[in-house]
Design a protein around this motif. Structure first.
Motif, PDB file in Angstrom:
ATOM      1  N   PHE A 104      98.467 -18.650 -32.593  1.00  0.00           N
ATOM      2  CA  PHE A 104      97.012 -18.810 -32.513  1.00  0.00           C
ATOM      3  C   PHE A 104      96.692 -20.251 -32.121  1.00  0.00           C
ATOM      4  CE2 PHE A 104      97.105 -15.075 -35.364  1.00  0.00           C
ATOM      5  CZ  PHE A 104      96.205 -14.263 -34.693  1.00  0.00           C
ATOM      6  N   GLU A 105      95.603 -20.428 -31.402  1.00  0.00           N
ATOM      7  CA  GLU A 105      95.271 -21.733 -30.833  1.00  0.00           C
ATOM      8  C   GLU A 105      94.246 -22.517 -31.640  1.00  0.00           C
ATOM      9  OE1 GLU A 105      95.174 -21.616 -26.273  1.00  0.00           O
ATOM     10  OE2 GLU A 105      94.728 -19.529 -26.843  1.00  0.00           O
ATOM     11  N   ALA A 106      93.623 -21.879 -32.627  1.00  0.00           N
ATOM     12  CA  ALA A 106      92.626 -22.547 -33.459  1.00  0.00           C
ATOM     13  C   ALA A 106      92.510 -21.783 -34.761  1.00  0.00           C
ATOM     14  CB  ALA A 106      91.272 -22.608 -32.748  1.00  0.00           C
ATOM     15  N   MET A 107      91.807 -22.380 -35.728  1.00  0.00           N
ATOM     16  CA  MET A 107      91.654 -21.743 -37.037  1.00  0.00           C
ATOM     17  C   MET A 107      90.332 -22.169 -37.653  1.00  0.00           C
ATOM     18  SD  MET A 107      94.690 -23.887 -38.891  1.00  0.00           S
ATOM     19  CE  MET A 107      94.939 -25.622 -38.440  1.00  0.00           C
ATOM     20  N   MET A 108      89.901 -21.385 -38.637  1.00  0.00           N
ATOM     21  CA  MET A 108      88.649 -21.649 -39.339  1.00  0.00           C
ATOM     22  C   MET A 108      88.923 -21.755 -40.835  1.00  0.00           C
ATOM     23  SD  MET A 108      85.253 -21.856 -39.721  1.00  0.00           S
ATOM     24  CE  MET A 108      84.281 -21.176 -38.362  1.00  0.00           C
ATOM     25  N   LEU A 109      88.473 -22.815 -41.462  1.00  0.00           N
ATOM     26  CA  LEU A 109      88.613 -22.953 -42.904  1.00  0.00           C
ATOM     27  C   LEU A 109      87.564 -22.083 -43.587  1.00  0.00           C
ATOM     28  CD1 LEU A 109      90.196 -24.646 -45.087  1.00  0.00           C
ATOM     29  CD2 LEU A 109      88.133 -26.053 -45.206  1.00  0.00           C
ATOM     30  N   SER A 110      88.022 -21.142 -44.405  1.00  0.00           N
ATOM     31  CA  SER A 110      87.118 -20.249 -45.128  1.00  0.00           C
ATOM     32  C   SER A 110      86.739 -20.846 -46.472  1.00  0.00           C
ATOM     33  CB  SER A 110      87.803 -18.888 -45.346  1.00  0.00           C
ATOM     34  OG  SER A 110      87.111 -18.123 -46.317  1.00  0.00           O
ATOM     35  N   GLY A 111      85.460 -21.092 -46.679  1.00  0.00           N
ATOM     36  CA  GLY A 111      85.012 -21.620 -47.954  1.00  0.00           C
ATOM     37  C   GLY A 111      85.319 -20.671 -49.096  1.00  0.00           C
ATOM     38  N   GLY A 112      85.153 -19.364 -48.854  1.00  0.00           N
ATOM     39  CA  GLY A 112      85.417 -18.378 -49.888  1.00  0.00           C
ATOM     40  C   GLY A 112      86.872 -18.332 -50.291  1.00  0.00           C
ATOM     41  N   GLU A 113      87.766 -18.408 -49.305  1.00  0.00           N
ATOM     42  CA  GLU A 113      89.185 -18.340 -49.620  1.00  0.00           C
ATOM     43  C   GLU A 113      89.690 -19.646 -50.221  1.00  0.00           C
ATOM     44  OE1 GLU A 113      91.280 -16.714 -46.247  1.00  0.00           O
ATOM     45  OE2 GLU A 113      90.265 -14.779 -46.487  1.00  0.00           O
ATOM     46  N   VAL A 114      89.093 -20.763 -49.846  1.00  0.00           N
ATOM     47  CA  VAL A 114      89.413 -22.026 -50.512  1.00  0.00           C
ATOM     48  C   VAL A 114      89.028 -21.936 -51.988  1.00  0.00           C
ATOM     49  CG1 VAL A 114      88.762 -24.464 -50.715  1.00  0.00           C
ATOM     50  CG2 VAL A 114      89.308 -23.505 -48.475  1.00  0.00           C
ATOM     51  N   SER A 115      87.885 -21.330 -52.272  1.00  0.00           N
ATOM     52  CA  SER A 115      87.440 -21.185 -53.654  1.00  0.00           C
ATOM     53  C   SER A 115      88.450 -20.393 -54.477  1.00  0.00           C
ATOM     54  CB  SER A 115      86.080 -20.481 -53.691  1.00  0.00           C
ATOM     55  OG  SER A 115      85.557 -20.444 -55.002  1.00  0.00           O
ATOM     56  N   ILE A 116      88.955 -19.309 -53.901  1.00  0.00           N
ATOM     57  CA  ILE A 116      89.942 -18.489 -54.607  1.00  0.00           C
ATOM     58  C   ILE A 116      91.269 -19.223 -54.731  1.00  0.00           C
ATOM     59  CG2 ILE A 116      91.337 -16.397 -54.432  1.00  0.00           C
ATOM     60  CD1 ILE A 116      88.895 -15.063 -53.092  1.00  0.00           C
ATOM     61  N   LEU A 127      81.777 -30.212 -51.822  1.00  0.00           N
ATOM     62  CA  LEU A 127      82.220 -30.983 -50.667  1.00  0.00           C
ATOM     63  C   LEU A 127      83.613 -31.575 -50.888  1.00  0.00           C
ATOM     64  CD1 LEU A 127      81.866 -32.385 -47.927  1.00  0.00           C
ATOM     65  CD2 LEU A 127      80.588 -34.191 -49.129  1.00  0.00           C
ATOM     66  N   THR A 128      83.881 -32.065 -52.085  1.00  0.00           N
ATOM     67  CA  THR A 128      85.178 -32.680 -52.353  1.00  0.00           C
ATOM     68  C   THR A 128      86.314 -31.689 -52.140  1.00  0.00           C
ATOM     69  OG1 THR A 128      84.171 -34.194 -53.950  1.00  0.00           O
ATOM     70  CG2 THR A 128      86.555 -33.895 -54.081  1.00  0.00           C
ATOM     71  N   ASP A 129      86.129 -30.452 -52.609  1.00  0.00           N
ATOM     72  CA  ASP A 129      87.148 -29.418 -52.402  1.00  0.00           C
ATOM     73  C   ASP A 129      87.427 -29.209 -50.917  1.00  0.00           C
ATOM     74  OD1 ASP A 129      87.231 -28.887 -55.152  1.00  0.00           O
ATOM     75  OD2 ASP A 129      85.703 -27.326 -55.009  1.00  0.00           O
ATOM     76  N   ILE A 130      86.350 -29.025 -50.152  1.00  0.00           N
ATOM     77  CA  ILE A 130      86.487 -28.697 -48.731  1.00  0.00           C
ATOM     78  C   ILE A 130      87.028 -29.882 -47.946  1.00  0.00           C
ATOM     79  CG2 ILE A 130      85.232 -27.921 -46.688  1.00  0.00           C
ATOM     80  CD1 ILE A 130      85.421 -25.813 -48.888  1.00  0.00           C
ATOM     81  N   GLU A 131      86.529 -31.069 -48.260  1.00  0.00           N
ATOM     82  CA  GLU A 131      86.970 -32.275 -47.555  1.00  0.00           C
ATOM     83  C   GLU A 131      88.458 -32.537 -47.797  1.00  0.00           C
ATOM     84  OE1 GLU A 131      85.657 -36.993 -47.352  1.00  0.00           O
ATOM     85  OE2 GLU A 131      85.293 -35.813 -49.169  1.00  0.00           O
TER      86      GLU A 131
END
Length: 314
Positions: free
Chosen positions: A36-48, A61-65
């Motif tokens: 794959f050539e790109a990706m998307m950070l999922s806020g929901g999956e980061v939360s889990i 923001l701290t989590d995502i950053e």
């Protein structure tokens, strides 16, 4: 080799870029390995994955950053990121966008939800456009662009959603998404109403068949499409191995199962190409060091997967 920004990738290709959603460095690595050539950070999956809680407004923001900086530093493909509602009003959005661009995100998705617990209500048009302006100002001069997102329901609020996205485009948003669309008919309608680059969100099956394909929607102006599979696939694998290993009270099942990688044993380390780290170090030291795990040899990087230069992963 310099990493391409997402904007450069989209400008130099004549197809819809498919970007799986990721949540940590391991999922990002898996996406990159298969091509794959790109990706998307999922806020929901980061939360889990990071906090162990559902997607219900718990992440900040701290989590995502933090995870954005780690993924961006160790991957050779561009990462877009979901920043929810920007974590506040226009000033909070401005700060969030600046920090995320500095962390390495190449695009930021900003939504118009009025309630991050439900994400069904919408803030007013004017309030959302204030946030769009703040994000655009923060991203000026960077290689990170804005993906304006509306949570408008296509069955009852399609026109409102399209108006909002057209307004965001007029303000300067490089890409837009009506995030609840799910069919080709929806995509056609949005294409008629909203100019510019468009993202088709979270493609899925309907009645056992793909709702849309990348080839179908590209002529409509959808040059970016996201999807989810990495967290489910990871949990599937861990549960499959776990059920057998708990039954055996050991890791025999894992050690003997090759799966898709062809890697034997209990460690996923070969998938992260550890010898390439040693090759780089040896260039500086003149040595011949090889990587081991407490003195145990590690298998070679498996064939059939994309090998990314170590310089793009450190």
């Amino acid at each position: 080799m310099a990493k391409k920004s997402l904007q450069e990738l989209l400008q130099t290709t004549e197809k819809c870029i498919v970007a799986p959603c990721v949540y940590d460095c391991a999922s990002a690595r898996a996406v990159e390995l298969v091509g794959f050539e790109a990706m998307m950070l999922s806020g929901g999956e980061v939360s889990i994955a990071m906090n162990g809680v559902i997607d219900y407004g718990f992440s900040n923001l701290t989590d995502i950053e933090w995870i954005t900086s780690r993924i961006s530093q160790t991957s050779g493909i561009p990462l877009a990121a979901d920043i929810e509602d920007g974590f506040g009003g226009p000033l909070a959005v401005y700060r969030s966008a600046k920090r995320m661009a500095m962390a390495g995100a190449k695009a930021l998705q900003l939504e118009d939800a009025s309630d991050m617990e439900e994400s069904t209500g919408l803030i007013s048009r004017d309030k959302y456009m204030e946030k769009v302006k703040a994000a655009l100002a923060a991203l000026e001069g960077t290689d990170c662009f804005l993906i304006a997102r509306t949570n408008a329901d296509p069955e009852t609020e399609m026109e409102e959603g399209c108006i909002r996205m057209a307004m965001a485009h007029e303000l300067g948003a490089k890409m837009t998404t009506v995030v609840k669309i799910g069919t080709y008919a929806h995509a056609q309608h949005v294409a008629e109403k909203v100019p510019g680059w468009k993202m088709f969100p979270d493609v899925r099956d309907i009645d056992g068949k793909p709702a849309v394909t990348a080839d179908q929607i590209y002529p409509l102006g959808f040059n970016f499409m996201t999807m989810h599979y990495t967290l489910k696939a990871a949990m599937d694998g861990m549960l499959e191995h776990g059920l057998r290993n708990v039954e055996q009270q050991g890791c025999h099942y894992t050690c003997q199962k090759q799966d898709a990688t062809g890697v034997m044993g209990m460690s996923a380390t070969p998938l992260f190409d550890p010898q390439s780290y040693m090759e780089l170090e040896n260039r500086f030291t003149g040595g011949g060091k090889e990587y081991t795990i407490v003195g145990n040899a590690v298998e070679d990087f498996p064939e059939g997967f994309k090998r990314v230069p170590i310089e793009d992963r450190l």
